[in-house]
Design an enzyme around this catalytic site. Structure first.
Site, mmCIF file in Angstrom:
data_model
loop_
_atom_site.group_PDB
_atom_site.id
_atom_site.type_symbol
_atom_site.label_atom_id
_atom_site.label_comp_id
_atom_site.label_asym_id
_atom_site.label_seq_id
_atom_site.Cartn_x
_atom_site.Cartn_y
_atom_site.Cartn_z
ATOM 1 N N ARG A 90 1.026 -1.301 -0.084
ATOM 2 C CA ARG A 90 0.112 -0.104 0.015
ATOM 3 C C ARG A 90 0.744 1.330 -0.181
ATOM 4 O O ARG A 90 0.404 2.155 -0.233
ATOM 5 C CB ARG A 90 -1.144 -0.124 1.154
ATOM 6 C CG ARG A 90 -2.223 -0.850 0.658
ATOM 7 C CD ARG A 90 -2.964 -1.055 2.193
ATOM 8 N NE ARG A 90 -2.771 -2.200 2.731
ATOM 9 C CZ ARG A 90 -2.824 -2.315 4.231
ATOM 10 N NH1 ARG A 90 -3.612 -1.447 4.722
ATOM 11 N NH2 ARG A 90 -2.650 -3.513 4.770
ATOM 12 N N GLU A 94 1.005 -5.778 12.996
ATOM 13 C CA GLU A 94 -0.278 -6.061 14.149
ATOM 14 C C GLU A 94 -0.930 -7.524 13.969
ATOM 15 O O GLU A 94 -1.356 -7.954 14.837
ATOM 16 C CB GLU A 94 -1.197 -4.858 13.782
ATOM 17 C CG GLU A 94 -2.496 -4.879 14.861
ATOM 18 C CD GLU A 94 -3.434 -4.004 14.423
ATOM 19 O OE1 GLU A 94 -3.464 -3.252 13.427
ATOM 20 O OE2 GLU A 94 -4.344 -3.642 15.463
HETATM 21 O O1 LIG Z 1 2.601 -0.971 11.974
HETATM 22 P P1 LIG Z 1 2.716 -2.464 11.761
HETATM 23 O O2 LIG Z 1 1.782 -3.278 12.871
HETATM 24 O O3 LIG Z 1 3.746 -3.103 11.206
HETATM 25 O O4 LIG Z 1 1.689 -2.505 10.460
HETATM 26 C C1 LIG Z 1 1.561 -1.687 9.340
HETATM 27 C C2 LIG Z 1 1.670 -2.250 8.169
HETATM 28 O O5 LIG Z 1 0.643 -3.197 7.906
HETATM 29 C C3 LIG Z 1 0.119 -3.013 6.398
HETATM 30 O O6 LIG Z 1 0.780 -3.862 5.535
HETATM 31 P P2 LIG Z 1 0.452 -5.503 5.141
HETATM 32 O O7 LIG Z 1 1.697 -6.070 5.720
HETATM 33 O O8 LIG Z 1 -0.768 -5.681 5.675
HETATM 34 O O9 LIG Z 1 0.801 -5.320 3.685
HETATM 35 P P3 LIG Z 1 0.269 -4.657 2.259
HETATM 36 O O10 LIG Z 1 0.571 -3.271 2.339
HETATM 37 O O11 LIG Z 1 0.774 -5.457 1.307
HETATM 38 O O12 LIG Z 1 -1.399 -4.724 2.568
HETATM 39 C C4 LIG Z 1 0.263 -1.574 6.207
HETATM 40 O O13 LIG Z 1 0.363 -1.034 4.959
HETATM 41 C C5 LIG Z 1 1.631 -1.228 7.071
HETATM 42 O O14 LIG Z 1 2.619 -1.634 5.972
HETATM 43 N N1 LIG Z 2 -5.525 -1.963 11.596
HETATM 44 C C1 LIG Z 2 -5.006 -2.029 10.295
HETATM 45 N N2 LIG Z 2 -5.588 -1.492 9.370
HETATM 46 C C2 LIG Z 2 -5.162 -1.259 8.240
HETATM 47 N N3 LIG Z 2 -3.694 -2.074 8.094
HETATM 48 C C3 LIG Z 2 -3.183 -2.510 9.121
HETATM 49 N N4 LIG Z 2 -1.780 -2.634 9.060
HETATM 50 C C4 LIG Z 2 -1.679 -2.888 10.427
HETATM 51 N N5 LIG Z 2 -2.704 -3.006 11.008
HETATM 52 C C5 LIG Z 2 -3.588 -2.438 10.243
#
Ligand SMILES: O=P(O)(O)OC[C@H]1O[C@H](OP(=O)(O)OP(=O)(O)O)[C@H](O)[C@@H]1O
Ligand SMILES: Nc1ncnc2[nH]cnc12
Length: 182
Positions: free
Chosen positions: A69, A106
């Site tokens: 993202r 998370e």
């Molecule tokens: O602060 P944190 O607890 O580390 O979480 C944040 C991360 O989680 C999500 O990514 P995700 O790994 O879901 O990947 P995506 O962007 O491919 O959906 C979001 O885009 C951040 O990169």
């Molecule tokens: N609560 C949340 N919503 C969307 N993206 C996330 N990545 C980690 N935690 C998330």
């Protein structure tokens, strides 16, 4: 002044368009779904213009965007700022020699990679991702950038989940900013 008030209203409208999805991708997680904001052309315009205003005078040479993202606005912003774009990617995606960092987020665990020739000591970096939750992803990415001895680093998120205290984990002298707080 009037221009600033108008931007505040636009940003609030964009924030209000982010949707909560309960129990995704796991039970107990309230997922902030930004697709409802991004699909609206006026919100997309507001996000890009607001971030551009914030970073246009910082001398940014490269945006580092986090898969996946962080790629969405990261590339648009790189184009607007006249900077390059560097992807930080998940396992098995980057073809040339890499540095890597494992981390937990998370709702799981993963590893992030960056090409060893992606940055240099002349670079001023804007690290961008859509969301800061526990901070695991961002901290791992900051660790990756720290291997390059760059001039300066700014860190930006669209959304920060304040109650998860991810900012504390970043433990950094860098300027960290989020457009929206929940
Ligand atoms: O602060 P944190 O607890 O580390 O979480 C944040 C991360 O989680 C999500 O990514 P995700 O790994 O879901 O990947 P995506 O962007 O491919 O959906 C979001 O885009 C951040 O990169
Ligand atoms: N609560 C949340 N919503 C969307 N993206 C996330 N990545 C980690 N935690 C998330």
């Amino acid at each position: 002044m009037e221009k600033e008030i108008k931007m505040d209203v636009k940003l609030q409208e964009a924030k209000d368009s982010i949707r909560d999805i309960v129990d995704f991708p796991k039970e107990g997680i309230v997922f902030k779904d930004i697709t409802t904001m991004l699909k609206d052309e006026k919100h997309l315009n507001t996000l890009v213009e607001s971030l551009y205003e914030q970073y246009k005078d910082k001398g940014i040479t490269k945006i580092v965007g986090l898969e996946s993202r962080g790629f969405i606005l990261g590339t648009v912003l790189a184009y607007k700022l006249g900077a390059g774009f560097v992807p930080v990617r998940k396992p098995g995606k980057l073809p040339a020699p890499t540095y890597s960092e494992k981390y937990s987020l998370e709702y799981g665990e993963d590893e992030m990679f960056i090409h060893q020739d992606a940055l240099n000591s002349e670079d001023v970096i804007l690290l961008h991702d859509d969301l800061l939750a526990t901070g695991g992803t961002a901290k791992a990415s900051i660790n990756l950038i720290s291997k390059f001895n760059v001039k300066n680093v700014f860190v930006n998120f669209l959304v920060e989940l304040d109650f998860l205290n991810g900012r504390e984990k970043l433990d950094t002298d860098y300027q960290v900013d989020s457009l929206f707080h929940f």
